[in-house]
Design a protein around this motif. Structure first.
Motif, mmCIF file in Angstrom:
data_model
loop_
_atom_site.group_PDB
_atom_site.id
_atom_site.type_symbol
_atom_site.label_atom_id
_atom_site.label_comp_id
_atom_site.label_asym_id
_atom_site.label_seq_id
_atom_site.Cartn_x
_atom_site.Cartn_y
_atom_site.Cartn_z
ATOM 1 N N ARG A 1 -4.051 -3.810 13.153
ATOM 2 C CA ARG A 1 -2.652 -4.785 13.054
ATOM 3 C C ARG A 1 -3.074 -5.714 13.177
ATOM 4 O O ARG A 1 -2.741 -6.952 12.132
ATOM 5 C CB ARG A 1 -1.211 -3.367 13.157
ATOM 6 N N ARG B 1 -0.188 1.355 3.054
ATOM 7 C CA ARG B 1 0.938 0.083 3.346
ATOM 8 C C ARG B 1 -0.209 -0.740 4.154
ATOM 9 O O ARG B 1 -1.439 -0.987 4.037
ATOM 10 C CB ARG B 1 1.007 1.259 5.224
ATOM 11 N N TYR C 1 -1.796 -7.188 4.280
ATOM 12 C CA TYR C 1 -1.422 -8.378 3.907
ATOM 13 C C TYR C 1 -2.247 -9.660 4.059
ATOM 14 O O TYR C 1 -1.916 -10.788 3.426
ATOM 15 C CB TYR C 1 0.176 -8.923 4.849
ATOM 16 N N ASP D 1 7.812 -4.540 6.682
ATOM 17 C CA ASP D 1 6.634 -3.274 7.617
ATOM 18 C C ASP D 1 7.027 -2.556 7.767
ATOM 19 O O ASP D 1 7.418 -1.217 7.705
ATOM 20 C CB ASP D 1 5.515 -3.624 7.730
ATOM 21 N N GLY E 1 7.551 0.150 5.525
ATOM 22 C CA GLY E 1 5.981 0.855 5.273
ATOM 23 C C GLY E 1 5.353 2.237 5.273
ATOM 24 O O GLY E 1 4.346 2.582 4.977
#
Length: 230
Positions: A92, A83, A169, A72, A76
């Protein structure tokens, strides 16, 4: 040149394979049997675990979470709205929280047991723990996966993807962990339609195709494993 030291049925390795594919990267894949304790591999990662990512400008990057963060940081921004980590701090945090849940808690309670007992022990010598599977460990994993599946269903009930509006992710980590249990036929999909539909969306992505082609010699996957429509 980028290289990924992995095992096809290590769920953490599968997570990074999905990440790399979503980033449009095709590294050289080197299969590593960590129980062999190969000296050259231990020099790259003294912990002796997969995955390990290498490329010329950085050397060895060990561990799934560290690799994901490195990718990332280095690539990213170029992904724009694709992303895998959101740009806002709260987003995040949520992605990282869920990655830790699936790569940590789900792995410790489910996929680690199933892969070790059903797959790895087939190839490990007896003096290193190989042999017949421990059915008590398998039963524990089969019991534990139910509440993890329920949690996936609960998350996706109010979100487009596990951590929010976009694939992240978190989705790749969860799907990678669940995929090994799915190969082995140990996911009770009939118990949670929401989780099942989410997983069908993830495994329909092009990045998932190589994982669906993986096979354990002498052990066929569950009939629905590679069926994109279940």
């Amino acid at each position: 040149m980028a290289t990924l030291y992995h095992h096809p049925f290590c769920p953490h390795s599968r997570f990074i394979r999905l990440v790399l594919s979503e980033f449009g990267m095709e590294p050289l894949l080197v299969e590593e049997r960590t129980f062999e304790r190969r000296e050259e591999f231990l020099q790259m990662n003294p912990a002796g675990t997969t995955p390990v990512f290498t490329e010329d400008q950085i050397g060895a990057v060990p561990g799934a979470s560290i690799i994901a963060e490195y990718l990332d940081e280095t690539r990213g921004l170029a992904l724009g709205d694709r992303r895998m980590l959101p740009s806002d701090p709260a987003g995040r945090v949520e992605v990282r929280r869920l990655v830790e849940w699936f790569n940590g808690k789900l792995f410790d309670e489910v996929s680690s047991y199933l892969v070790t007992e059903k797959v790895f022990k087939r190839y490990m010598p007896a003096n290193m723990g190989g042999g017949a599977p421990d059915m008590a460990a398998i039963r524990a994993a089969r019991s534990n996966i139910r509440y993890h599946l329920a949690y996936v269903g609960w998350l996706i009930g109010s979100r487009n993807w596990l951590a929010g509006d976009r694939l992240s992710y978190a989705d790749l980590a969860a799907a990678a962990q669940i995929s090994v249990a799915d190969y082995l036929g140990d996911v009770p999909w009939h118990e949670n339609e929401m989780a099942k539909n989410w997983y069908a969306r993830v495994k329909s992505r092009p990045s998932f195709r190589p994982l669906l082609a993986d096979r354990v010699p002498g052990m066929e996957p569950a009939p629905h494993y590679a069926d994109l429509d279940f």
